[in-house]
Design an enzyme around this catalytic site. Structure first.
Site, PDB file in Angstrom:
ATOM      1  N   LYS A  16      45.381  39.994  40.209  1.00 58.13           N
ATOM      2  CA  LYS A  16      44.920  39.530  38.893  1.00 58.13           C
ATOM      3  C   LYS A  16      44.485  40.699  38.016  1.00 58.13           C
ATOM      4  O   LYS A  16      44.649  40.670  36.792  1.00 58.13           O
ATOM      5  CB  LYS A  16      43.768  38.540  39.056  1.00 58.13           C
ATOM      6  CG  LYS A  16      44.224  37.122  39.361  1.00 58.13           C
ATOM      7  CD  LYS A  16      44.849  36.456  38.143  1.00 58.13           C
ATOM      8  CE  LYS A  16      45.227  35.018  38.413  1.00 58.13           C
ATOM      9  NZ  LYS A  16      45.961  34.407  37.288  1.00 58.13           N
ATOM     10  N   THR A  51      40.363  36.338  35.898  1.00 61.00           N
ATOM     11  CA  THR A  51      39.443  35.634  36.793  1.00 61.00           C
ATOM     12  C   THR A  51      38.201  36.444  37.132  1.00 61.00           C
ATOM     13  O   THR A  51      38.248  37.685  37.218  1.00 61.00           O
ATOM     14  CB  THR A  51      40.172  35.273  38.111  1.00 61.00           C
ATOM     15  OG1 THR A  51      39.201  34.840  39.074  1.00 61.00           O
ATOM     16  CG2 THR A  51      40.903  36.461  38.712  1.00 61.00           C
ATOM     17  N   TYR A  80      44.378  38.686  46.016  1.00 62.38           N
ATOM     18  CA  TYR A  80      44.432  37.881  44.790  1.00 62.38           C
ATOM     19  C   TYR A  80      43.705  38.598  43.649  1.00 62.38           C
ATOM     20  O   TYR A  80      44.235  38.734  42.540  1.00 62.38           O
ATOM     21  CB  TYR A  80      43.801  36.506  45.041  1.00 62.38           C
ATOM     22  CG  TYR A  80      43.561  35.695  43.785  1.00 62.38           C
ATOM     23  CD1 TYR A  80      44.600  35.019  43.153  1.00 62.38           C
ATOM     24  CD2 TYR A  80      42.285  35.606  43.218  1.00 62.38           C
ATOM     25  CE1 TYR A  80      44.383  34.280  41.999  1.00 62.38           C
ATOM     26  CE2 TYR A  80      42.053  34.876  42.066  1.00 62.38           C
ATOM     27  CZ  TYR A  80      43.106  34.209  41.456  1.00 62.38           C
ATOM     28  OH  TYR A  80      42.873  33.487  40.304  1.00 62.38           O
ATOM     29  N   GLU A  94      37.170  36.685  39.970  1.00 60.26           N
ATOM     30  CA  GLU A  94      37.438  37.372  41.249  1.00 60.26           C
ATOM     31  C   GLU A  94      37.675  38.864  41.038  1.00 60.26           C
ATOM     32  O   GLU A  94      37.566  39.646  41.989  1.00 60.26           O
ATOM     33  CB  GLU A  94      38.654  36.744  41.938  1.00 60.26           C
ATOM     34  CG  GLU A  94      38.358  35.437  42.638  1.00 60.26           C
ATOM     35  CD  GLU A  94      37.418  35.585  43.830  1.00 60.26           C
ATOM     36  OE1 GLU A  94      37.762  36.318  44.756  1.00 60.26           O
ATOM     37  OE2 GLU A  94      36.344  34.971  43.811  1.00 60.26           O
TER      38      GLU A  94
HETATM   39  P1  NAP Z   1      46.522  25.919  40.464  1.00 58.79           P
HETATM   40  O1  NAP Z   1      46.053  24.497  40.366  1.00 58.79           O
HETATM   41  O2  NAP Z   1      46.650  26.574  41.788  1.00 58.79           O
HETATM   42  O3  NAP Z   1      47.953  25.967  39.716  1.00 58.79           O
HETATM   43  C1  NAP Z   1      48.828  27.052  39.878  1.00 58.79           C
HETATM   44  C2  NAP Z   1      50.118  26.764  39.148  1.00 58.79           C
HETATM   45  O4  NAP Z   1      50.989  27.893  39.301  1.00 58.79           O
HETATM   46  C3  NAP Z   1      50.914  25.550  39.664  1.00 58.79           C
HETATM   47  O5  NAP Z   1      51.489  24.879  38.550  1.00 58.79           O
HETATM   48  C4  NAP Z   1      52.014  26.193  40.499  1.00 58.79           C
HETATM   49  O6  NAP Z   1      53.198  25.420  40.566  1.00 58.79           O
HETATM   50  C5  NAP Z   1      52.297  27.421  39.656  1.00 58.79           C
HETATM   51  N1  NAP Z   1      53.004  28.482  40.369  1.00 58.79           N
HETATM   52  C6  NAP Z   1      52.645  29.109  41.520  1.00 58.79           C
HETATM   53  N2  NAP Z   1      53.547  30.062  41.847  1.00 58.79           N
HETATM   54  C7  NAP Z   1      54.499  30.032  40.875  1.00 58.79           C
HETATM   55  C8  NAP Z   1      55.685  30.776  40.638  1.00 58.79           C
HETATM   56  N3  NAP Z   1      56.076  31.754  41.458  1.00 58.79           N
HETATM   57  N4  NAP Z   1      56.412  30.493  39.526  1.00 58.79           N
HETATM   58  C9  NAP Z   1      56.040  29.511  38.688  1.00 58.79           C
HETATM   59  N5  NAP Z   1      54.930  28.759  38.858  1.00 58.79           N
HETATM   60  C10 NAP Z   1      54.165  29.023  39.938  1.00 58.79           C
HETATM   61  O7  NAP Z   1      45.617  26.876  39.564  1.00 58.79           O
HETATM   62  P2  NAP Z   1      44.502  26.504  38.459  1.00 58.79           P
HETATM   63  O8  NAP Z   1      43.211  26.249  39.132  1.00 58.79           O
HETATM   64  O9  NAP Z   1      45.066  25.509  37.519  1.00 58.79           O
HETATM   65  O10 NAP Z   1      44.346  27.906  37.730  1.00 58.79           O
HETATM   66  C11 NAP Z   1      45.184  28.260  36.637  1.00 58.79           C
HETATM   67  C12 NAP Z   1      45.241  29.772  36.525  1.00 58.79           C
HETATM   68  O11 NAP Z   1      43.942  30.287  36.283  1.00 58.79           O
HETATM   69  C13 NAP Z   1      45.736  30.512  37.767  1.00 58.79           C
HETATM   70  O12 NAP Z   1      46.439  31.649  37.335  1.00 58.79           O
HETATM   71  C14 NAP Z   1      44.466  30.908  38.490  1.00 58.79           C
HETATM   72  O13 NAP Z   1      44.703  32.044  39.283  1.00 58.79           O
HETATM   73  C15 NAP Z   1      43.575  31.210  37.296  1.00 58.79           C
HETATM   74  N6  NAP Z   1      42.139  31.009  37.472  1.00 58.79           N
HETATM   75  C16 NAP Z   1      41.673  29.840  37.980  1.00 58.79           C
HETATM   76  C17 NAP Z   1      40.318  29.645  38.077  1.00 58.79           C
HETATM   77  C18 NAP Z   1      39.740  28.348  38.590  1.00 58.79           C
HETATM   78  O14 NAP Z   1      38.554  28.331  38.933  1.00 58.79           O
HETATM   79  N7  NAP Z   1      40.505  27.270  38.621  1.00 58.79           N
HETATM   80  C19 NAP Z   1      39.422  30.643  37.627  1.00 58.79           C
HETATM   81  C20 NAP Z   1      39.960  31.811  37.101  1.00 58.79           C
HETATM   82  C21 NAP Z   1      41.321  31.974  36.995  1.00 58.79           C
HETATM   83  P3  NAP Z   1      53.448  24.322  41.747  1.00 58.79           P
HETATM   84  O15 NAP Z   1      52.626  23.129  41.353  1.00 58.79           O
HETATM   85  O16 NAP Z   1      54.899  24.077  41.662  1.00 58.79           O
HETATM   86  O17 NAP Z   1      52.998  24.972  43.026  1.00 58.79           O
HETATM   87  O1  F7E Z   2      35.780  29.273  47.355  1.00 54.41           O
HETATM   88  C1  F7E Z   2      33.337  29.540  50.078  1.00 54.41           C
HETATM   89  C2  F7E Z   2      34.357  30.658  49.913  1.00 54.41           C
HETATM   90  O2  F7E Z   2      38.176  28.647  47.498  1.00 54.41           O
HETATM   91  C3  F7E Z   2      34.497  29.362  46.789  1.00 54.41           C
HETATM   92  C4  F7E Z   2      40.101  30.085  42.629  1.00 54.41           C
HETATM   93  O3  F7E Z   2      40.332  29.111  41.638  1.00 54.41           O
HETATM   94  O4  F7E Z   2      37.934  30.587  41.745  1.00 54.41           O
HETATM   95  C5  F7E Z   2      38.610  30.173  42.917  1.00 54.41           C
HETATM   96  O5  F7E Z   2      38.408  31.102  43.963  1.00 54.41           O
HETATM   97  C6  F7E Z   2      33.508  29.893  47.798  1.00 54.41           C
HETATM   98  C7  F7E Z   2      33.984  31.159  48.533  1.00 54.41           C
HETATM   99  O6  F7E Z   2      37.181  29.415  45.287  1.00 54.41           O
HETATM  100  C8  F7E Z   2      34.798  27.153  52.359  1.00 54.41           C
HETATM  101  O7  F7E Z   2      34.223  31.625  50.962  1.00 54.41           O
HETATM  102  C9  F7E Z   2      32.919  28.209  52.163  1.00 54.41           C
HETATM  103  O8  F7E Z   2      32.915  32.071  48.621  1.00 54.41           O
HETATM  104  O9  F7E Z   2      36.607  27.201  46.129  1.00 54.41           O
HETATM  105  P1  F7E Z   2      36.995  28.543  46.585  1.00 54.41           P
HETATM  106  P2  F7E Z   2      37.217  30.988  45.028  1.00 54.41           P
HETATM  107  O10 F7E Z   2      37.632  31.743  46.230  1.00 54.41           O
HETATM  108  O11 F7E Z   2      35.933  31.360  44.355  1.00 54.41           O
HETATM  109  C10 F7E Z   2      38.326  31.870  41.229  1.00 54.41           C
HETATM  110  C11 F7E Z   2      37.544  32.125  39.978  1.00 54.41           C
HETATM  111  C12 F7E Z   2      39.798  31.999  41.086  1.00 54.41           C
HETATM  112  O12 F7E Z   2      40.276  32.716  40.218  1.00 54.41           O
HETATM  113  C13 F7E Z   2      40.651  31.433  42.163  1.00 54.41           C
HETATM  114  O13 F7E Z   2      41.979  31.233  41.721  1.00 54.41           O
HETATM  115  O14 F7E Z   2      33.317  28.913  48.803  1.00 54.41           O
HETATM  116  N1  F7E Z   2      33.689  28.575  51.113  1.00 54.41           N
HETATM  117  N2  F7E Z   2      33.571  27.347  52.939  1.00 54.41           N
HETATM  118  C14 F7E Z   2      34.861  27.930  51.207  1.00 54.41           C
HETATM  119  N3  F7E Z   2      35.948  27.946  50.404  1.00 54.41           N
HETATM  120  C15 F7E Z   2      36.992  27.154  50.757  1.00 54.41           C
HETATM  121  N4  F7E Z   2      38.083  27.127  49.960  1.00 54.41           N
HETATM  122  N5  F7E Z   2      36.982  26.393  51.892  1.00 54.41           N
HETATM  123  C16 F7E Z   2      35.899  26.350  52.739  1.00 54.41           C
HETATM  124  O15 F7E Z   2      35.909  25.656  53.749  1.00 54.41           O
END
Ligand code: NAP
Ligand code: F7E
Length: 326
Positions: free
Chosen positions: A157, A129, A153, A131
């Site tokens: 990661k 990520t 987090y 992050e």
């Molecule tokens: P998400 O919607 O939060 O999905 C997370 C998944 O992990 C869900 O299927 C959840 O299952 C499962 N999970 C959580 N804890 C677990 C455990 N202990 N054992 C088995 N399964 C577990 O995440 P996403 O947005 O699809 O992201 C996919 C991956 O990419 C994650 O690793 C995230 O950190 C990473 N990532 C995401 C982004 C982004 O912007 N979306 C960017 C960079 C990296 P349940 O449904 O049962 O809770």
């Molecule tokens: O926040 C700001 C917050 O929670 C984005 C995950 O998928 O992407 C995600 O992480 C920004 C931050 O995503 C609110 O402070 C303001 O600066 O949508 P977010 P994230 O933290 O960037 C990365 C790549 C991952 O890997 C993660 O798994 O928005 N913000 N106000 C807020 N964010 C939230 N959630 N809620 C607010 O009310």
């Protein structure tokens, strides 16, 4: 002779990316297995939304239970393993840092161990990520930018990321890490800011909500569409050599401007509804992220196809339809 269909194992299949990746792989003719953590409530709604809930094979297991991962590797006979499961919400990682370290960090190592023990020839993808860049050390972040995570987090990661590289270098695993910048969709969890905004836009427009409380709206993110990003995961595993890739759009936008786009789509002004609530500030913020996807373009021939305006339109329209059905 007809070749047997490829078999993939996806951890996190019930999440946003897991659902899109499962659909993508099914369309390519894969047999798709998904690790399914037992939960009291329904977690299959995304798979149903994409019409594939009956087309994937769910295997019970949890990232923190190595024995269940070994069984999942054996049952699936997977030749491609995508580790997408994680505690992925940054804000929660300060409330539950140890759970986050166990699931998001050590969990990735557990999957690597299961691959190494059961089928070291299987190809492995780790969901790294942006992050990990946290307090950014370069204006545009690439594969060579030093890391500086800012949340439990991000730290967890980074452990999974380096373990992926270490298993590649130590055991010759075909293990790749995708450093994905934020990617969103109508299937995004409601706690993440884009989806929180598009859900609120729909509710406000339909008279079901009066205001939207947000934290730091000056934060900047490089937002793309999840449907585009899962293709990059697959492409990484089709390469002769495993490697690490930044996946991003190369554009960054403030939360404020993202709100403006979403509200404007239904003819509203975000200034009339957004209220700043310090409750949503984070103990340490990642102020700005901007990815450089040049390597992915050069080596994978991958580019982000969906711009933020199109993404916001897609998400607002999906939430408008859903809220009107409620
Ligand atoms: P998400 O919607 O939060 O999905 C997370 C998944 O992990 C869900 O299927 C959840 O299952 C499962 N999970 C959580 N804890 C677990 C455990 N202990 N054992 C088995 N399964 C577990 O995440 P996403 O947005 O699809 O992201 C996919 C991956 O990419 C994650 O690793 C995230 O950190 C990473 N990532 C995401 C982004 C982004 O912007 N979306 C960017 C960079 C990296 P349940 O449904 O049962 O809770
Ligand atoms: O926040 C700001 C917050 O929670 C984005 C995950 O998928 O992407 C995600 O992480 C920004 C931050 O995503 C609110 O402070 C303001 O600066 O949508 P977010 P994230 O933290 O960037 C990365 C790549 C991952 O890997 C993660 O798994 O928005 N913000 N106000 C807020 N964010 C939230 N959630 N809620 C607010 O009310």
């Amino acid at each position: 002779m007809k070749l047997a269909a490829k078999s993939a194992l996806i951890t996190g299949i019930t999440g946003q990316d897991g659902a899109y990746l499962a659909k993508f792989l099914l369309d390519k003719g894969y047999t798709v297995h998904g690790l399914h953590a037992r939960r009291a409530s329904d977690t299959l709604w995304r798979l149903r939304h994409l019409g594939i809930a009956n087309d994937v094979n769910l295997i019970e297991g949890d990232l923190t239970d190595l024995s269940s991962l070994i069984r999942a590797m054996e049952k699936s006979a997977a030749t491609e393993v995508y580790n997408l499961a994680a505690q992925s919400f940054v804000a929660t990682s300060w409330e539950q840092p140890i759970l986050t370290a166990n699931a998001t960090g050590v969990g990735a190592l557990n999957v690597l161990e299961a691959v190494r023990l059961v089928n070291p020839k299987a190809r492995f993808y780790q969901a790294s990520t942006s992050e990990m860049f946290g307090l950014i050390q370069e204006a545009m972040q690439s594969e060579s930018t030093p890391f500086y995570p800012r949340s439990p987090y991000g730290v967890a990661k980074l452990f999974g990321h380096w373990m992926t590289i270490n298993y590649r270098e130590s055991f010759g695993l075909h293990a790749s890490s995708g450093i994905l910048f934020n990617h969103e969709s109508p299937l995004r969890g409601i706690e993440f800011v884009t989806r929180k905004v598009t859900d609120a836009v729909a509710r406000i427009k339909q008279g079901k909500q009066k205001e939207l409380r947000l934290g730091n709206i000056d934060a900047k993110r490089d937002w793309g569409f999840a449907g585009d990003y899962v293709e990059a995961m697959w492409l990484m595993l089709q390469q002769d050599a495993a490697d690490d890739y930044v996946i991003a759009t190369g554009k960054t936008t403030t939360v404020r401007d993202m709100c403006q786009l979403a509200f404007a789509h239904v003819g509203l002004k975000y200034e009339d509804y957004v209220v700043i609530d310090p409750k949503f500030y984070r103990p340490a913020e990642v102020e700005v992220l901007l990815g450089n996807p040049a390597k992915a373009k050069a080596k994978l021939d991958w580019v982000a196809k969906t711009d933020l305006q199109t993404l916001m339109t897609m998400m607002v329209e999906a939430d408008m339809a859903r809220v009107s059905r409620e």
